[in-house]
Scaffold this active site. Structure first.
Site, PDB file in Angstrom:
ATOM      1  N   HIS A 175     -22.887  52.109  43.925  1.00 56.13           N
ATOM      2  CA  HIS A 175     -22.326  51.688  42.642  1.00 56.13           C
ATOM      3  C   HIS A 175     -22.932  50.346  42.254  1.00 56.13           C
ATOM      4  O   HIS A 175     -22.653  49.329  42.890  1.00 56.13           O
ATOM      5  CB  HIS A 175     -20.807  51.577  42.779  1.00 56.13           C
ATOM      6  N   GLU A 213     -23.615  55.398  40.869  1.00 55.64           N
ATOM      7  CA  GLU A 213     -22.337  55.145  40.189  1.00 55.64           C
ATOM      8  C   GLU A 213     -22.506  53.975  39.237  1.00 55.64           C
ATOM      9  O   GLU A 213     -23.135  52.968  39.582  1.00 55.64           O
ATOM     10  CB  GLU A 213     -21.235  54.826  41.200  1.00 55.64           C
ATOM     11  N   HIS A 262     -21.763  43.865  44.993  1.00 59.52           N
ATOM     12  CA  HIS A 262     -22.276  44.386  46.261  1.00 59.52           C
ATOM     13  C   HIS A 262     -23.702  44.917  46.085  1.00 59.52           C
ATOM     14  O   HIS A 262     -24.657  44.238  46.437  1.00 59.52           O
ATOM     15  CB  HIS A 262     -21.342  45.413  46.906  1.00 59.52           C
ATOM     16  N   GLY A 272     -16.776  56.335  51.234  1.00 54.67           N
ATOM     17  CA  GLY A 272     -17.455  55.105  51.602  1.00 54.67           C
ATOM     18  C   GLY A 272     -16.649  54.141  52.436  1.00 54.67           C
ATOM     19  O   GLY A 272     -16.910  53.939  53.612  1.00 54.67           O
ATOM     20  N   PHE A 273     -15.624  53.528  51.830  1.00 58.73           N
ATOM     21  CA  PHE A 273     -14.946  52.391  52.454  1.00 58.73           C
ATOM     22  C   PHE A 273     -14.410  52.718  53.840  1.00 58.73           C
ATOM     23  O   PHE A 273     -14.611  51.966  54.799  1.00 58.73           O
ATOM     24  CB  PHE A 273     -13.818  51.894  51.544  1.00 58.73           C
ATOM     25  N   HIS A 305     -20.302  48.946  50.698  1.00 59.00           N
ATOM     26  CA  HIS A 305     -19.705  47.858  51.466  1.00 59.00           C
ATOM     27  C   HIS A 305     -20.580  47.380  52.618  1.00 59.00           C
ATOM     28  O   HIS A 305     -20.261  46.360  53.242  1.00 59.00           O
ATOM     29  CB  HIS A 305     -18.293  48.232  51.892  1.00 59.00           C
ATOM     30  N   ASN A 348     -21.121  56.652  50.611  1.00 56.39           N
ATOM     31  CA  ASN A 348     -21.205  55.471  49.749  1.00 56.39           C
ATOM     32  C   ASN A 348     -21.473  54.249  50.622  1.00 56.39           C
ATOM     33  O   ASN A 348     -20.690  53.941  51.523  1.00 56.39           O
ATOM     34  CB  ASN A 348     -19.896  55.316  48.972  1.00 56.39           C
ATOM     35  N   HIS A 374     -12.447  58.990  46.714  1.00 60.59           N
ATOM     36  CA  HIS A 374     -11.686  57.742  46.627  1.00 60.59           C
ATOM     37  C   HIS A 374     -10.523  57.755  47.617  1.00 60.59           C
ATOM     38  O   HIS A 374      -9.598  58.544  47.490  1.00 60.59           O
ATOM     39  CB  HIS A 374     -11.156  57.450  45.220  1.00 60.59           C
ATOM     40  N   GLY A 375     -10.641  56.887  48.607  1.00 58.94           N
ATOM     41  CA  GLY A 375      -9.580  56.723  49.585  1.00 58.94           C
ATOM     42  C   GLY A 375      -9.552  57.751  50.691  1.00 58.94           C
ATOM     43  O   GLY A 375      -8.624  57.754  51.503  1.00 58.94           O
ATOM     44  N   ARG A 377     -22.472  47.664  40.046  1.00 66.34           N
ATOM     45  CA  ARG A 377     -21.482  47.108  39.127  1.00 66.34           C
ATOM     46  C   ARG A 377     -22.129  46.071  38.225  1.00 66.34           C
ATOM     47  O   ARG A 377     -23.139  45.454  38.564  1.00 66.34           O
ATOM     48  CB  ARG A 377     -20.328  46.482  39.903  1.00 66.34           C
ATOM     49  N   ARG A 385     -22.856  36.429  53.107  1.00 67.22           N
ATOM     50  CA  ARG A 385     -23.640  35.275  53.541  1.00 67.22           C
ATOM     51  C   ARG A 385     -24.986  35.175  52.842  1.00 67.22           C
ATOM     52  O   ARG A 385     -25.753  34.246  53.098  1.00 67.22           O
ATOM     53  CB  ARG A 385     -23.870  35.320  55.054  1.00 67.22           C
TER      54      ARG A 385
END
Length: 254
Positions: free
Chosen positions: A48, A75, A55, A221-222, A15, A12, A199-200, A50, A23
Site C-alpha cells: 500500500h 493498494e 511505510h 499482512g499485519f 509493515h 502484504n 483485513h485482520g 499511502r 530508524r
C-alpha cells in the site's frame, strides 16, 4: 454448492517497511521480504503506497514490480497522483481503498456508492491499461452492486469487523458479520465479480473464510509480520498456506 476455485494468498509487506522507517535507512528491505514470502508459497505480494508514505515508498513499488516473480497488488487511494504513479509502475493489479491521514490502518470500506462519479474514470483507466482493479468494500449489497456497475473486475471484502468481533468475544456480532460476508460473497459472484477478502485475518479466521467457495484470494499482512518476528517469515507463510488449505478442503469435501 458453488464450485470452488483455487485460493490465492497475497502477502502484504507494508509493515516490513514500517520497521525500516522507524530508524530510516534500507533495512529490513520490503523487497527481500516479498522474495522470501514468494519462496515460501505466497501467490502474490500486496503493498500500500499511502499518500503520506508512512511505510511503503515509491521506490519500493518500482523495485517490487521489477524484482518479484509473482503478481504485485498495488493498494492505493484513488487520487490523481496515485493513479498516475500506478499506471507508471504497471502492477498486475490495483486495489482502491479509502485513506485518511489520521488513521492507523484502513478503518472501513470504500464508499463506492457515494464516490461513484470520482471512481469511475480511475477504474476505466486501469481497465484500459490491462491492470486488474479491485475495490476494498464492506459486504454491503449496495456497494457490491455499484462495484459491478462501475465494471470493476473484483472486490475485496473487508473482514475487519468480523475479526474484531472474534477478538472482542462478541458472539452475536461475530454471527452477524459472518452472515454479511457469506451473503456478500455470494452476491458478488452472482454479479460477475471476482471475490477477495482481507483485513485482520489470522490463522484461524483465514481457515474459516477459506471454506467460502466464492472467495479466490486472501490478502494478509499485519498478523503474519507479527508472527514472523517469532518464527520467521517463511515459516509464517507456510503456516498460513496450510491454514487456508485446511479451510478450502472443507469446500472440496462438501
Amino acid at each position: 454448492m458453488p464450485k470452488s476455485s483455487p485460493l490465492r494468498l497475497g502477502v502484504n509487506i507494508d509493515h516490513i517497511a514500517t520497521v525500516r522507517n522507524a530508524r530510516g535507512g534500507r533495512h529490513p528491505d520490503p523487497v527481500r521480504a516479498a522474495l522470501t514470502a514468494i519462496e515460501a508459497g505466497a501467490d502474490g505480494i500486496t503493498a500500500h503506497l499511502r499518500e503520506d508514505r508512512r511505510h511503503i515508498r515509491d521506490n519500493d513499488m518500482e523495485r517490487l514490480k521489477a524484482e518479484i516473480s509473482k503478481p504485485l497488488n498495488f493498494e492505493m487511494a484513488a487520487t490523481p497522483d496515485m493513479v498516475r504513479i500506478a499506471l507508471g509502475v504497471k502492477p498486475h493489479a490495483v486495489c482502491l481503498v479509502p485513506e485518511r491521514r489520521e488513521e492507523l490502518t484502513t478503518e472501513g470500506g470504500l464508499d463506492v456508492v457515494g464516490q461513484r462519479d470520482s471512481l469511475a474514470p480511475s477504474i476505466a483507466r486501469f481497465n484500459d491499461a490491462g491492470i486488474r482493479v479491485s475495490l476494498f468494500i464492506a459486504a454491503d449489497p449496495a456497494q457490491i452492486e455499484m462495484a459491478a456497475k462501475l465494471k470493476a473486475p473484483a472486490i475485496e471484502l473487508h473482514t475487519g469487523a468480523w475479526c474484531d468481533a472474534i477478538t472482542d468475544d462478541e458472539p452475536a456480532k461475530v454471527a452477524e458479520e459472518w452472515r454479511r460476508i457469506v451473503a456478500g460473497a455470494a452476491l458478488a459472484q452472482s454479479a460477475g465479480l471476482e471475490v477477495h477478502a482481507g483485513h485482520g485475518l489470522d490463522y484461524a479466521t483465514a481457515e474459516t473464510i477459506a471454506a467460502l467457495p466464492q472467495i479466490v484470494e486472501l490478502n494478509i499482512g499485519f498478523y503474519m509480520i507479527g508472527e514472523a518476528l517469532f518464527v520467521g517469515l517463511g515459516e509464517t507463510v507456510k503456516a498460513m498456506r496450510s491454514a487456508m488449505d485446511r479451510g478450502r478442503a472443507r469446500v472440496i469435501a462438501a
